[in-house]
Write an enzyme that holds these catalytic residues in place. Sequence first.
Site, mmCIF file in Angstrom:
data_model
loop_
_atom_site.group_PDB
_atom_site.id
_atom_site.type_symbol
_atom_site.label_atom_id
_atom_site.label_comp_id
_atom_site.label_asym_id
_atom_site.label_seq_id
_atom_site.Cartn_x
_atom_site.Cartn_y
_atom_site.Cartn_z
ATOM 1 N N ASP A 85 -0.183 5.206 0.803
ATOM 2 C CA ASP A 85 -0.405 6.185 1.865
ATOM 3 C C ASP A 85 -0.466 5.517 3.228
ATOM 4 O O ASP A 85 -1.262 4.623 3.465
ATOM 5 C CB ASP A 85 -1.694 6.955 1.588
ATOM 6 N N ASP A 132 0.858 -1.177 0.000
ATOM 7 C CA ASP A 132 0.000 0.000 0.000
ATOM 8 C C ASP A 132 0.906 1.243 0.000
ATOM 9 O O ASP A 132 2.081 1.158 0.384
ATOM 10 C CB ASP A 132 -0.893 -0.024 1.243
ATOM 11 N N GLY A 185 -5.041 2.707 -3.693
ATOM 12 C CA GLY A 185 -6.249 3.306 -4.210
ATOM 13 C C GLY A 185 -5.966 4.271 -5.349
ATOM 14 O O GLY A 185 -6.879 4.671 -6.069
ATOM 15 N N ASN A 192 -9.033 -0.104 3.299
ATOM 16 C CA ASN A 192 -9.041 -0.571 1.912
ATOM 17 C C ASN A 192 -7.979 -1.643 1.681
ATOM 18 O O ASN A 192 -7.848 -2.157 0.565
ATOM 19 C CB ASN A 192 -8.877 0.596 0.933
ATOM 20 N N LYS A 236 -8.583 -4.670 -3.581
ATOM 21 C CA LYS A 236 -7.181 -5.034 -3.795
ATOM 22 C C LYS A 236 -7.030 -6.555 -3.789
ATOM 23 O O LYS A 236 -6.263 -7.113 -4.569
ATOM 24 C CB LYS A 236 -6.301 -4.417 -2.712
ATOM 25 N N ASP A 258 -2.176 -0.336 5.937
ATOM 26 C CA ASP A 258 -2.487 0.397 7.174
ATOM 27 C C ASP A 258 -3.959 0.766 7.307
ATOM 28 O O ASP A 258 -4.390 1.169 8.375
ATOM 29 C CB ASP A 258 -1.663 1.690 7.236
#
Length: 259
Positions: free
Chosen positions: A14, A12, A47, A212, A186, A209
């Site tokens: 962010d 991931d 995302g 999503n 995902k 984290d």
Amino acid sequence: MIKKPEAIVFFDLDGTLFNSDIDVSPSSFEAIKKLKKNNIIPIIATGRTPCETIDLMEKTKINSIIGMNGQVVIYEKELVYTNSIDKNIIARIYEFSKHEMNIPLSFYNYQKMRVSENSLPTKTFYNYLKQEVPLIDDEIYLREPIQMLLLLCEQGESNYRDRFPELTFIRNTPYCVDVFNHGGSKGNGITKLLQNKGFNDVPTYAFGDGMNDFEMFLTVDHPIAMGNAVDELKEKAEFVADTNDNDGIAKALQKFGLI
């Protein structure tokens, strides 16, 4: 024939590969280099769209991405899978957003981004990402496939869920909600990649984290939550790493013997 990797690691962005300054820590850069030397494929799982990550992928030499929460899959620069939203559904949600909720939208496909208007919520969100506001085009969905929408708001997404059961709504930042086809995630993107490339027997790891990342954690063999992750995700993790600001990725990759 594609060489089968020893393992695959999904990152991931962010709050994970990015530190609090929206940058990649030097330790993570070095870790990615070591992964590639060990025939372990690093893949971004975000995302964000591929067009938002061009500079990052060039800097890190990562050539694969699960983008838009699994709505597009690119492996070693080859387009593997897309999952577009029906334009009639987009028309409905746009009308509802504009006339009843007063919430602007972003329209994303794997090649470009557009917004319905350049209002304060729009500026606030893209400033948070340290990005320029995309061009305004509220009819792009009539001409091009769209794989993901964003609701640019700090609240209000609960009003959409019952009205649009075909779609999934996940708050990804304080200023936006990701919107995509129900069942898309995902995790689904990862499944499509592994099936398409014959990698179902390759060990998989994932760092995340936020919520999503939930389906991604249910899909991979070894889910790893950052120390700054939300509690619900930590509960699904095999291991909780240090934070994104304290070399969490490099430390965890060393712990698992990947670098």
